[in-house]
Design a protein around this motif. Structure first.
Motif, PDB file in Angstrom:
ATOM      1  N   PRO A 188     -22.057 -11.650 -12.073  1.00  0.00           N
ATOM      2  CA  PRO A 188     -20.862 -10.846 -11.819  1.00  0.00           C
ATOM      3  C   PRO A 188     -20.689 -10.540 -10.334  1.00  0.00           C
ATOM      4  CG  PRO A 188     -22.092  -9.961 -13.677  1.00  0.00           C
ATOM      5  CD  PRO A 188     -22.962 -11.000 -13.054  1.00  0.00           C
ATOM      6  N   LEU A 189     -19.464 -10.727  -9.845  1.00  0.00           N
ATOM      7  CA  LEU A 189     -19.121 -10.436  -8.462  1.00  0.00           C
ATOM      8  C   LEU A 189     -17.907  -9.519  -8.458  1.00  0.00           C
ATOM      9  CD1 LEU A 189     -19.189 -10.852  -5.369  1.00  0.00           C
ATOM     10  CD2 LEU A 189     -17.867 -12.943  -5.711  1.00  0.00           C
ATOM     11  N   VAL A 190     -18.111  -8.270  -8.111  1.00  0.00           N
ATOM     12  CA  VAL A 190     -17.032  -7.278  -8.060  1.00  0.00           C
ATOM     13  C   VAL A 190     -16.657  -7.065  -6.606  1.00  0.00           C
ATOM     14  CG1 VAL A 190     -16.400  -4.881  -8.518  1.00  0.00           C
ATOM     15  CG2 VAL A 190     -17.754  -6.163 -10.196  1.00  0.00           C
ATOM     16  N   TRP A 191     -15.357  -7.189  -6.317  1.00  0.00           N
ATOM     17  CA  TRP A 191     -14.861  -7.126  -4.933  1.00  0.00           C
ATOM     18  C   TRP A 191     -13.919  -5.934  -4.803  1.00  0.00           C
ATOM     19  CZ3 TRP A 191     -15.320 -11.610  -1.395  1.00  0.00           C
ATOM     20  CH2 TRP A 191     -14.725 -11.388  -0.156  1.00  0.00           C
ATOM     21  N   ASP A 192     -14.330  -4.947  -4.000  1.00  0.00           N
ATOM     22  CA  ASP A 192     -13.492  -3.783  -3.715  1.00  0.00           C
ATOM     23  C   ASP A 192     -12.769  -4.063  -2.397  1.00  0.00           C
ATOM     24  OD1 ASP A 192     -12.328  -1.318  -3.836  1.00  0.00           O
ATOM     25  OD2 ASP A 192     -14.133  -0.184  -3.373  1.00  0.00           O
ATOM     26  N   PRO A 193     -11.461  -4.339  -2.417  1.00  0.00           N
ATOM     27  CA  PRO A 193     -10.768  -4.818  -1.215  1.00  0.00           C
ATOM     28  C   PRO A 193     -10.366  -3.688  -0.281  1.00  0.00           C
ATOM     29  CG  PRO A 193      -9.226  -4.719  -3.030  1.00  0.00           C
ATOM     30  CD  PRO A 193     -10.570  -4.281  -3.588  1.00  0.00           C
ATOM     31  N   HIS A 194      -9.866  -4.076   0.894  1.00  0.00           N
ATOM     32  CA  HIS A 194      -9.434  -3.121   1.913  1.00  0.00           C
ATOM     33  C   HIS A 194      -8.141  -3.627   2.537  1.00  0.00           C
ATOM     34  CE1 HIS A 194      -9.435  -0.898   5.765  1.00  0.00           C
ATOM     35  NE2 HIS A 194     -10.161   0.004   5.127  1.00  0.00           N
ATOM     36  N   PRO A 195      -7.217  -2.726   2.893  1.00  0.00           N
ATOM     37  CA  PRO A 195      -5.953  -3.186   3.480  1.00  0.00           C
ATOM     38  C   PRO A 195      -6.124  -4.066   4.715  1.00  0.00           C
ATOM     39  CG  PRO A 195      -5.786  -0.884   2.861  1.00  0.00           C
ATOM     40  CD  PRO A 195      -7.218  -1.269   2.657  1.00  0.00           C
ATOM     41  N   LYS A 196      -7.189  -3.844   5.496  1.00  0.00           N
ATOM     42  CA  LYS A 196      -7.434  -4.661   6.685  1.00  0.00           C
ATOM     43  C   LYS A 196      -8.531  -5.693   6.455  1.00  0.00           C
ATOM     44  CE  LYS A 196      -6.065  -1.026   9.941  1.00  0.00           C
ATOM     45  NZ  LYS A 196      -6.484  -0.191  11.107  1.00  0.00           N
ATOM     46  N   GLY A 197      -8.904  -5.887   5.203  1.00  0.00           N
ATOM     47  CA  GLY A 197     -10.024  -6.752   4.900  1.00  0.00           C
ATOM     48  C   GLY A 197      -9.629  -8.183   4.608  1.00  0.00           C
ATOM     49  N   THR A 233      -9.385 -11.723   2.137  1.00  0.00           N
ATOM     50  CA  THR A 233      -8.961 -12.080   0.792  1.00  0.00           C
ATOM     51  C   THR A 233     -10.187 -12.283  -0.090  1.00  0.00           C
ATOM     52  OG1 THR A 233      -6.998 -13.178   1.659  1.00  0.00           O
ATOM     53  CG2 THR A 233      -7.679 -13.767  -0.573  1.00  0.00           C
ATOM     54  N   PRO A 234     -10.217 -11.744  -1.300  1.00  0.00           N
ATOM     55  CA  PRO A 234     -11.372 -11.970  -2.187  1.00  0.00           C
ATOM     56  C   PRO A 234     -11.583 -13.454  -2.456  1.00  0.00           C
ATOM     57  CG  PRO A 234      -9.985 -10.195  -3.014  1.00  0.00           C
ATOM     58  CD  PRO A 234      -9.233 -10.821  -1.889  1.00  0.00           C
ATOM     59  N   VAL A 235     -12.833 -13.848  -2.672  1.00  0.00           N
ATOM     60  CA  VAL A 235     -13.124 -15.243  -2.987  1.00  0.00           C
ATOM     61  C   VAL A 235     -12.712 -15.527  -4.434  1.00  0.00           C
ATOM     62  CG1 VAL A 235     -15.030 -15.337  -1.340  1.00  0.00           C
ATOM     63  CG2 VAL A 235     -15.492 -14.751  -3.739  1.00  0.00           C
ATOM     64  N   GLY A 261      -2.448   2.019  -4.082  1.00  0.00           N
ATOM     65  CA  GLY A 261      -1.893   1.734  -2.767  1.00  0.00           C
ATOM     66  C   GLY A 261      -2.195   0.325  -2.314  1.00  0.00           C
ATOM     67  N   GLU A 262      -3.424  -0.116  -2.530  1.00  0.00           N
ATOM     68  CA  GLU A 262      -3.803  -1.483  -2.152  1.00  0.00           C
ATOM     69  C   GLU A 262      -3.052  -2.506  -2.985  1.00  0.00           C
ATOM     70  OE1 GLU A 262      -8.314  -0.082  -0.861  1.00  0.00           O
ATOM     71  OE2 GLU A 262      -7.911  -0.872  -2.867  1.00  0.00           O
ATOM     72  N   ALA A 263      -2.903  -2.246  -4.286  1.00  0.00           N
ATOM     73  CA  ALA A 263      -2.163  -3.176  -5.147  1.00  0.00           C
ATOM     74  C   ALA A 263      -0.722  -3.321  -4.674  1.00  0.00           C
ATOM     75  CB  ALA A 263      -2.207  -2.686  -6.594  1.00  0.00           C
ATOM     76  N   ARG A 264      -0.122  -2.221  -4.263  1.00  0.00           N
ATOM     77  CA  ARG A 264       1.263  -2.266  -3.767  1.00  0.00           C
ATOM     78  C   ARG A 264       1.334  -3.079  -2.476  1.00  0.00           C
ATOM     79  NH1 ARG A 264       1.921   2.643  -4.023  1.00  0.00           N
ATOM     80  NH2 ARG A 264       3.062   2.742  -5.999  1.00  0.00           N
ATOM     81  N   LEU A 265       0.382  -2.846  -1.578  1.00  0.00           N
ATOM     82  CA  LEU A 265       0.380  -3.549  -0.294  1.00  0.00           C
ATOM     83  C   LEU A 265       0.150  -5.042  -0.471  1.00  0.00           C
ATOM     84  CD1 LEU A 265       0.261  -3.473   2.846  1.00  0.00           C
ATOM     85  CD2 LEU A 265      -2.200  -3.120   2.616  1.00  0.00           C
ATOM     86  N   PHE A 266      -0.852  -5.400  -1.272  1.00  0.00           N
ATOM     87  CA  PHE A 266      -1.218  -6.810  -1.409  1.00  0.00           C
ATOM     88  C   PHE A 266      -0.192  -7.616  -2.200  1.00  0.00           C
ATOM     89  CE2 PHE A 266      -5.767  -5.058  -1.238  1.00  0.00           C
ATOM     90  CZ  PHE A 266      -5.863  -5.271   0.122  1.00  0.00           C
ATOM     91  N   SER A 267       0.407  -6.992  -3.222  1.00  0.00           N
ATOM     92  CA  SER A 267       1.301  -7.730  -4.119  1.00  0.00           C
ATOM     93  C   SER A 267       2.748  -7.741  -3.661  1.00  0.00           C
ATOM     94  CB  SER A 267       1.229  -7.141  -5.536  1.00  0.00           C
ATOM     95  OG  SER A 267       1.826  -5.848  -5.567  1.00  0.00           O
ATOM     96  N   GLY A 268       3.154  -6.733  -2.886  1.00  0.00           N
ATOM     97  CA  GLY A 268       4.560  -6.606  -2.530  1.00  0.00           C
ATOM     98  C   GLY A 268       5.418  -6.026  -3.630  1.00  0.00           C
ATOM     99  N   VAL A 269       4.793  -5.620  -4.738  1.00  0.00           N
ATOM    100  CA  VAL A 269       5.525  -5.039  -5.856  1.00  0.00           C
ATOM    101  C   VAL A 269       5.778  -3.562  -5.563  1.00  0.00           C
ATOM    102  CG1 VAL A 269       5.472  -4.515  -8.334  1.00  0.00           C
ATOM    103  CG2 VAL A 269       4.499  -6.652  -7.485  1.00  0.00           C
ATOM    104  N   GLU A 270       6.989  -3.112  -5.809  1.00  0.00           N
ATOM    105  CA  GLU A 270       7.322  -1.706  -5.630  1.00  0.00           C
ATOM    106  C   GLU A 270       7.376  -1.017  -6.991  1.00  0.00           C
ATOM    107  OE1 GLU A 270       7.512  -0.081  -2.846  1.00  0.00           O
ATOM    108  OE2 GLU A 270       7.202  -1.880  -1.619  1.00  0.00           O
ATOM    109  N   GLY A 271       7.164   0.282  -6.989  1.00  0.00           N
ATOM    110  CA  GLY A 271       7.239   1.037  -8.232  1.00  0.00           C
ATOM    111  C   GLY A 271       6.047   1.937  -8.387  1.00  0.00           C
TER     112      GLY A 271
END
Length: 452
Positions: A159-168, A170-172, A182-192
């Motif tokens: 198992p490889l769990v990747w906790d991302p960062h806005p300035k980090g 891309t996960p492998v 907040g990170e999901a909104r930033l990375f995906s471009g999805v609003e809501g």
């Protein structure tokens, strides 16, 4: 298990003080420092959590050759440190609080970092892992191509769990990725907002990252798991924790998730375990309680309930408790519990264990096992915690939690309640709330039996 944590280490400093005046030249609070706590943050906090859980932990990171970098190495006892050299200064995050309320955060060393060194020893350490947690804090370590290739290789077998960062980075591919809202909104471009947004973002990110799963952590709303583009997402609700210090909650979630996956749990069960563990972490006081001795628990007791009692008592609040079998929860129970909760700042239910119910009610009872009864009571908004006891009366459990008010439903007299004498020992009081006729577990069970 052999856990390997890969990522950026920060120096976290918590300054606790008292504010009693403002400066004479501006409306700025003056903080009289009472205490200062220094700890390893970022990937160092994840390593500390896993080591505290009893795992064999290796931390793969980069450290600056400065005084704070050397200090960090000493703040990780019991953790095997495999570190390259960072040419950038050690980042420091200082939180200033008064009466446990944040006043300010001071960041040092936050300028754009230079690329750190990645050594062969760092890559070799990954091959020994039973599970890997990546804690990316945007310091360019996870952008190294050699390290990324090694992570992708090890992620194909453990198992490889990747906790991302806005300035980090891309996960492998193949990682289980845990962005927050907040990170999901930033990375995906999805609003809501809410679950629809989290699911749409998870679908897009899973495809963009070629992730085996994306789990969007939603704070008090729990977590959303998406493993396939089709079908339905799984949403795991979180227990409410009042006035929680959420610092480190994402690290606690990622580490607990990796452990559950490493132990062979399916993704849904692993997310459930991670949400529960994060809830306990917050209820126990969060990062400030790490390394502290947990409160002594009753046999079979729920530590979350004990944490509620301690928190309410420390704040000068009123602890209310009631007890019973609660074999089939009906409207009478709901009204009694609501009335009890209105008398104070928390309500703890002392629940008879299965063996205790059998002794009191006969071999055919309970109708529901104590685990189900606990879950049902915990789901009620008026119930703040449940503790299971095995005796015929709740007297010993009452002595342990020392409530201010003990509540019974019905027309009891003090002479009928052994609890009344016990609670008076510390100045508490036993009270009754109105009984609601026509509602009883026995009557409800008989009605079910007639129609079954």
């Amino acid at each position: 298990m052999r856990a390997v944590v890969v990522g950026d280490v920060l120096l976290d400093v918590d300054v606790e003080g008292e504010v009693q005046r403002l400066t004479p030249y501006a409306p700025v609070p003056v903080v009289d420092v009472v205490s200062e706590v220094r700890r390893a943050g970022g990937a160092g906090l994840v390593a500390t959590m896993l080591q505290g859980d009893g795992h064999e932990v290796t931390l793969v990171t980069a450290l600056a050759e400065d005084d704070r970098g050397r200090e960090l190495a000493g703040l990780l006892p019991g953790v095997r440190l495999v570190a390259g050299r960072s040419p950038s200064p050690t980042p420091v995050k200082t939180r200033v609080r008064s009466l446990e309320q944040p006043i300010a955060r001071i960041d040092e060393g936050s300028a754009a970092p230079e690329a750190p060194e990645v050594t062969p020893e760092m890559l070799d350490a990954l091959r020994e892992a039973d599970l890997v947690v990546v804690a990316d804090y945007g310091r360019r370590l996870l952008a190294d191509e050699g390290l990324r290739a090694a992570l992708a290789e090890v992620g194909a077998r453990v198992p490889l769990v990747w906790d991302p960062h806005p300035k980090g980075a891309t996960p492998v591919p193949g990682a289980v990725v845990t962005p927050n809202l907040g990170e999901a909104r930033l990375f995906s471009g999805v609003e809501g907002s809410g679950v629809p947004f989290a699911d749409e973002a998870a679908i897009r990110l899973r495809e963009a990252w070629s992730a085996s799963a994306v789990i969007v952590t939603m704070g008090a709303a729990g977590a959303l798991l998406r493993t396939t583009p089709g079908g339905l997402p799984m949403v795991v609700a979180a227990d409410a924790v009042a006035e929680a210090d959420v610092n480190g909650a994402g690290d606690r979630f990622a580490s607990a998730l990796a452990v559950a996956l490493g132990e062979g749990a399916a993704p849904v069960a692993a997310v459930q375990a991670a949400v529960r563990t994060t809830g306990r972490y917050l209820a126990d006081g969060g990062v400030n309680a790490l390394g502290a001795t947990p409160p002594a628990a009753l046999p079979g007791a729920d530590r979350d309930a004990l944490a509620v009692v301690e928190r309410v008592r420390a704040a000068g609040g009123t602890v209310v408790a009631t007890g019973g079998c609660f074999d089939l929860i009906h409207a009478g129970h709901a009204k009694t519990l609501a009335a009890a909760r209105a008398l104070g700042d928390c309500l703890i239910v002392l629940l008879n264990s299965d063996d205790s119910v059998r002794r009191l009610k006969g071999p055919e009872r309970p109708l529901m096992p104590e685990g189900d009864r606990t879950d049902l009571l915990s789901a009620l908004q008026v119930v703040d915690g449940v503790i299971v006891f095995g005796e015929d009366t709740p007297v010993e459990a009452i002595r342990r939690i020392r409530p201010d008010i003990w509540v019974k439903g019905g027309d009891y007299d003090a002479a009928d309640l052994p609890e009344a004498a016990v609670i008076k020992q510390w100045g508490g009081r036993a009270v009754t709330v109105p009984f609601f006729p026509g509602r009883s577990t026995t009557r409800l069970a008989a009605a079910i039996q007639r129609v079954s």
